[in-house]
Motif scaffolding. Structure first.
Motif, mmCIF file in Angstrom:
data_model
loop_
_atom_site.group_PDB
_atom_site.id
_atom_site.type_symbol
_atom_site.label_atom_id
_atom_site.label_comp_id
_atom_site.label_asym_id
_atom_site.label_seq_id
_atom_site.Cartn_x
_atom_site.Cartn_y
_atom_site.Cartn_z
ATOM 1 N N UNK A 203 -4.600 5.856 -7.316
ATOM 2 C CA UNK A 203 -2.920 5.761 -6.983
ATOM 3 C C UNK A 203 -2.590 6.400 -5.730
ATOM 4 N N UNK A 204 -1.469 5.724 -5.405
ATOM 5 C CA UNK A 204 -0.810 6.363 -3.987
ATOM 6 C C UNK A 204 0.512 6.869 -4.651
ATOM 7 N N UNK A 205 0.877 8.016 -3.863
ATOM 8 C CA UNK A 205 1.924 8.742 -3.825
ATOM 9 C C UNK A 205 2.705 8.736 -2.628
ATOM 10 N N UNK A 206 4.251 8.475 -2.883
ATOM 11 C CA UNK A 206 4.919 8.343 -1.685
ATOM 12 C C UNK A 206 6.214 9.415 -1.842
ATOM 13 N N UNK A 207 6.788 9.713 -0.588
ATOM 14 C CA UNK A 207 7.643 10.841 -0.838
ATOM 15 C C UNK A 207 9.124 10.312 -0.827
ATOM 16 N N UNK A 208 9.092 8.928 -1.138
ATOM 17 C CA UNK A 208 10.573 8.369 -1.389
ATOM 18 C C UNK A 208 10.065 7.109 -2.388
ATOM 19 N N UNK A 209 11.494 6.492 -2.794
ATOM 20 C CA UNK A 209 11.261 5.515 -3.797
ATOM 21 C C UNK A 209 10.737 4.081 -3.263
ATOM 22 N N UNK A 210 9.563 3.710 -4.011
ATOM 23 C CA UNK A 210 9.157 2.486 -3.724
ATOM 24 C C UNK A 210 10.170 1.406 -3.957
ATOM 25 N N UNK A 211 10.341 0.424 -2.952
ATOM 26 C CA UNK A 211 11.541 -0.493 -3.372
ATOM 27 C C UNK A 211 10.725 -1.894 -3.929
ATOM 28 N N UNK A 212 9.602 -2.185 -3.009
ATOM 29 C CA UNK A 212 8.924 -3.647 -3.448
ATOM 30 C C UNK A 212 7.652 -3.613 -3.332
ATOM 31 N N UNK A 213 6.857 -4.544 -3.759
ATOM 32 C CA UNK A 213 5.526 -4.880 -3.980
ATOM 33 C C UNK A 213 5.181 -6.208 -3.746
ATOM 34 N N UNK A 214 4.132 -6.699 -3.071
ATOM 35 C CA UNK A 214 3.820 -7.991 -2.928
ATOM 36 C C UNK A 214 2.264 -8.028 -2.818
ATOM 37 N N UNK A 215 1.496 -8.832 -3.464
ATOM 38 C CA UNK A 215 0.163 -9.054 -3.427
ATOM 39 C C UNK A 215 -0.078 -10.288 -2.778
ATOM 40 N N UNK A 216 -1.109 -10.368 -1.935
ATOM 41 C CA UNK A 216 -1.564 -11.623 -1.230
ATOM 42 C C UNK A 216 -3.074 -11.645 -1.676
ATOM 43 N N UNK A 217 -3.534 -12.671 -2.248
ATOM 44 C CA UNK A 217 -4.762 -12.826 -2.867
ATOM 45 C C UNK A 217 -6.030 -12.939 -1.881
ATOM 46 N N UNK A 218 -5.485 -13.882 -0.690
ATOM 47 C CA UNK A 218 -6.344 -14.214 0.223
ATOM 48 C C UNK A 218 -6.282 -12.942 1.307
ATOM 49 N N UNK A 219 -7.631 -12.089 1.147
ATOM 50 C CA UNK A 219 -7.758 -10.974 1.933
ATOM 51 C C UNK A 219 -7.426 -9.733 1.148
ATOM 52 N N UNK A 220 -6.837 -9.878 -0.138
ATOM 53 C CA UNK A 220 -6.526 -8.966 -0.993
ATOM 54 C C UNK A 220 -5.857 -7.537 -0.350
ATOM 55 N N UNK A 221 -4.667 -8.089 -0.142
ATOM 56 C CA UNK A 221 -3.723 -7.234 0.623
ATOM 57 C C UNK A 221 -2.568 -6.877 -0.206
ATOM 58 N N UNK A 222 -2.002 -5.724 -0.006
ATOM 59 C CA UNK A 222 -0.851 -5.035 -0.826
ATOM 60 C C UNK A 222 0.056 -4.768 0.140
ATOM 61 N N UNK A 223 1.360 -5.426 -0.173
ATOM 62 C CA UNK A 223 2.678 -5.075 0.955
ATOM 63 C C UNK A 223 3.495 -3.923 0.062
ATOM 64 N N UNK A 224 3.922 -2.975 0.547
ATOM 65 C CA UNK A 224 4.401 -2.243 -0.252
ATOM 66 C C UNK A 224 5.811 -1.692 0.825
ATOM 67 N N UNK A 225 7.011 -1.782 0.375
ATOM 68 C CA UNK A 225 8.002 -0.980 0.906
ATOM 69 C C UNK A 225 8.643 0.295 0.620
ATOM 70 N N UNK A 226 9.022 0.915 1.450
ATOM 71 C CA UNK A 226 9.564 2.396 0.931
ATOM 72 C C UNK A 226 10.355 2.905 2.099
ATOM 73 N N UNK A 227 11.635 3.244 1.916
ATOM 74 C CA UNK A 227 12.482 3.775 2.890
ATOM 75 C C UNK A 227 12.550 2.747 4.004
#
Length: 363
Positions: A192-216
């Protein structure tokens, strides 16, 4: 040669657009579904008004195809399977629904104990993952509609997004300040990953197995396999959503300042920024071919933007000025059997192209 963004504005929703998703590329092109926050049955049903009703469009032009009717409240999440034959929606009426995306017929209603926020199909479309305010992940076998779903517990607040990853062997999920990785086979948490502010979005990119996370103001990239950090960017304003180009050249982001930002993924350089909407931007996604990206806003509109401005694609046609005229090259939007005067009449103050409101019927 300087070029100016001329977005296509897709009307129809009259309440905030809170989620959108593209299908894969099919023999008939690709498709776009959007979810709209609204008060459903408690608001008057006016011609062309789609309160809380998900809408299906042709992905490259924004042309309205149909509206999925059946939810009785805000629709918080919407997705299409890879070949755009099925749609799924998550709503405030404590249900997720699965739809035939060709006919618009409702295939099944999946009852939950609280508001549902997110839905995602496996690659073979046989299973549906859901998450919501009751803090549980549920996995439904769509070939056994009467069977109880498998449940995964562990989140300590409402689930905002849940996605299949690693060829459906793992699950990524986000609640208020935590992103978790789960093993599908054992139904246990891997990391798990913990953030000090609210996570607003998450996108998964299969090619390269990349996770995009936005917060603040942060846009962070992590390995979807290990959750290890890759890189992160800081934006000038609070970001609600970000999307990485399929070829990982660019990323786009939008948020509370009504602007869209485009960055070079490798260098982090800001390439463009412009007012994208008349309200905060809630969601942004690249098309599967990377030629455009879509944004949804509090202003109730869905807009399509060119990745490379001036390229002839979909309804955009590049019109070059005559030499030595001193004019800037300008992309033009072409409508079949539409005169220049009619195009001028339907252009907004931002030179956007407005689609007529769609009738309130099934897809």
């Amino acid at each position: 040669m300087a070029m100016r963004q001329t977005p296509l504005t897709c009307s129809g929703h009259t309440r905030p657009v809170v989620d959108l998703a593209f299908s894969g590329i099919t023999p008939y092109g690709y498709f776009l579904i959007s979810a709209c926050k609204g008060a459903g049955q408690h608001l008057p049903r006016l011609s062309g008004q789609h309160y809380g009703k998900p809408m299906l469009r042709q992905g490259d032009t924004g042309d309205w195809i149909g509206t999925f009717l059946g939810h009785k409240g805000a629709v918080w999440g919407a997705t299409l399977n890879k070949d755009a034959t099925k749609a799924a929606t998550a709503a405030a009426d404590f249900t997720a629904k699965v739809w035939d995306a060709v006919s618009g017929d409702e295939l099944m209603t999946l009852a939950h104990k609280h508001i549902v926020k997110t839905v995602d199909f496996t690659q073979d479309s046989n299973y549906l993952l859901t998450g919501g305010q009751d803090k549980l992940l549920r996995i439904y076998d769509l070939n056994k509609p009467e069977a109880e779903p498998k449940e995964i517990s562990g989140h300590t607040s409402g689930i905002k997004k849940a996605l299949w990853c690693s060829e459906d062997k793992q699950i990524l999920s986000a609640d208020d300040k935590t992103v978790r990785l789960w093993d599908h086979a054992t139904m246990t948490e891997v990391k798990s990953l913990n953030f000090n502010m609210s996570v607003s979005s998450m996108e998964y990119i299969p090619e390269g197995e990349i996770l995009v996370i936005t917060y603040g103001r942060s846009i962070a990239f992590h390995s979807a396999v290990s959750l290890d950090p890759i890189k992160s960017f800081e934006a000038p304003a609070t970001i609600n959503s970000a999307s990485l180009h399929p070829e990982k050249e660019f990323l786009v982001a939008g948020g509370e300042d009504f602007k869209l930002y485009k960055y070079d993924y490798n260098s982090g350089e800001e390439l463009e920024s412009y007012k994208g909407h008349f309200g905060p931007i809630h969601c942004v996604r690249f098309s599967p071919d990377g030629e455009l990206y879509a944004s949804g806003s509090e202003d109730g509109t869905l807009r399509l933007w060119q990745t490379v401005v001036g390229k002839t694609y979909g309804l955009w046609k590049c019109v070059l000025p005559e030499e030595d005229s001193g004019e800037l090259a300008k992309p033009k939007i072409g409508f079949p059997e539409t005169t220049e005067e009619e195009i001028e009449e339907i252009a907004s103050e931002n030179s956007d192209c407005i689609y007529p409101s769609a009738p309130d019927v099934k897809a």
